[in-house]
Design a protein around this motif. Structure first.
Motif, PDB file in Angstrom:
ATOM      1  N   PRO A   1       0.839  -1.212   0.000  1.00 13.17           N
ATOM      2  CA  PRO A   1       0.000   0.000   0.000  1.00 13.17           C
ATOM      3  C   PRO A   1       0.872   1.259   0.000  1.00 13.17           C
ATOM      4  CG  PRO A   1      -0.790  -1.584   1.615  1.00 13.17           C
ATOM      5  CD  PRO A   1       0.517  -2.111   1.098  1.00 13.17           C
ATOM      6  N   GLY A   2       0.460   2.230  -0.768  1.00 14.26           N
ATOM      7  CA  GLY A   2       1.183   3.485  -0.851  1.00 14.26           C
ATOM      8  C   GLY A   2       2.292   3.517  -1.888  1.00 14.26           C
ATOM      9  N   ILE A   3       2.597   2.383  -2.486  1.00 12.76           N
ATOM     10  CA  ILE A   3       3.663   2.304  -3.488  1.00 12.76           C
ATOM     11  C   ILE A   3       3.127   2.610  -4.880  1.00 12.76           C
ATOM     12  CG2 ILE A   3       5.324   0.749  -4.612  1.00 12.76           C
ATOM     13  CD1 ILE A   3       6.099   1.536  -1.758  1.00 12.76           C
ATOM     14  N   VAL A   4       1.892   2.229  -5.145  1.00 11.70           N
ATOM     15  CA  VAL A   4       1.303   2.379  -6.476  1.00 11.70           C
ATOM     16  C   VAL A   4       0.852   3.827  -6.672  1.00 11.70           C
ATOM     17  CG1 VAL A   4      -0.543   1.608  -8.006  1.00 11.70           C
ATOM     18  CG2 VAL A   4       0.590  -0.033  -6.509  1.00 11.70           C
ATOM     19  N   ALA A   5       1.421   4.465  -7.677  1.00  8.29           N
ATOM     20  CA  ALA A   5       1.041   5.845  -7.995  1.00  8.29           C
ATOM     21  C   ALA A   5      -0.425   5.893  -8.422  1.00  8.29           C
ATOM     22  CB  ALA A   5       1.924   6.374  -9.116  1.00  8.29           C
TER      23      ALA A   5
END
Length: 78
Positions: free
Chosen positions: A65-69
């Motif tokens: 979570p939080g890595i995918v733009a």
């Protein structure tokens, strides 16, 4: 994209699957990934090969979570 345009979806999917590890090694799912990844998935979908499409989706679907733009998340759900 050239293989797809020439009606060689199987070759396009094969190239896409072979290209993904190199794309990930070069930049991960940051930077230009959002521009280069969708055509790879489109190539797999053109063959109706669900297994290949799932393998090409995996770097994004399994990212922390939080890595995918936001743009990449939109492409995933688009």
């Amino acid at each position: 994209m050239r293989e797809l345009a020439d009606g060689r979806a199987g070759a396009a999917a094969r190239i896409a699957e072979e290209s993904l590890p190199h794309l990930l090694a070069a930049g991960g799912i940051d930077d230009d990934f959002m521009h280069l990844w969708p055509p790879l998935v489109q190539a797999a979908l053109a063959t109706s090969d669900v297994a290949v499409a799932e393998r090409l989706l995996e770097p994004v679907t399994s990212a922390e979570p939080g890595i995918v733009a936001a743009a990449l998340a939109a492409q995933l759900h688009g």
